[in-house]
Design a protein around this motif. Structure first.
Motif: not given
Length: 190
Positions: A138-139, A166, A183-186
């Motif tokens: 997820d991140r 991300f 970073l966060q998953r798009r």
């Protein structure tokens, strides 16, 4: 729902360790350490945190996932005994405080963990395990080191070509040259 966070040091050329698992070239002194230790105290080995007087509250992470090679690199039976430690191995076993070694499918384990109550799940390494779990991450929190290795263990092992996006959440650059990027998953719109 809990998140799987791949938190790792990585070189400019994308390696988390040298060809034989070497990591001693990574910068462990400098202005970046105070910020990293304050925000991610749970990622320090328990004995190191105790020696430095750093309180580990299990607020960011309460579980850590590792492949066997990552587990053995520090030579401690229970490196993160303040956390629930899950080590993936099809051939090895170990018995230590808060440690579980499993041959179970890592994706199944992560999906089950995400349904449980608790803090984040830290994917510590290695690159082969990260490649298997890439779709579950997820991140990313990457501590980009101002180093080139030229060869070694890639951040995502032998993951096949499949672009995924991300989005940047935060970036902190330190005078040491270390840059910490979260970073966060798009996710696709539903």
């Amino acid at each position: 729902m809990r998140e799987l966070v791949y938190y790792a040091a990585v070189t400019l050329d994308g390696f988390i360790a040298g060809p034989d698992g070497e990591f001693d070239a990574f910068l462990v002194e400098g202005d970046h350490m105070e910020g990293i230790n304050a925000r991610f105290a749970d990622t320090l080995p328990t004995v190191a945190a105790e020696a430095l007087g750093i309180d580990q509250r299990r607020e960011v992470f309460d579980t850590v996932l590792m492949g066997w090679n990552t587990y053995t690199v520090g030579g401690l039976d229970s490196p993160y005994r303040h956390l629930r430690q899950i080590v993936f191995s099809r051939t090895r076993t170990a018995d230590a405080e808060n440690l579980e070694v499993t041959a179970e499918d890592p994706v199944s384990v992560v999906r089950r963990l995400k349904q449980e109550e608790g803090a984040g799940i830290w994917l510590c390494g290695g690159g082969a395990l990260a490649a298997v779990l890439a779709d579950e991450i997820d991140r990313l929190v990457l501590k980009r080191q101002p180093l080139l290795f030229g060869a070694g263990i890639p951040l995502f092992g032998d993951r096949p070509y499949r672009p995924e996006r991300f989005d940047a959440v935060e970036t902190v650059a330190y005078g040491s040259g270390v840059v910490v990027t979260e970073l966060q998953r798009r996710r696709a719109a539903t």
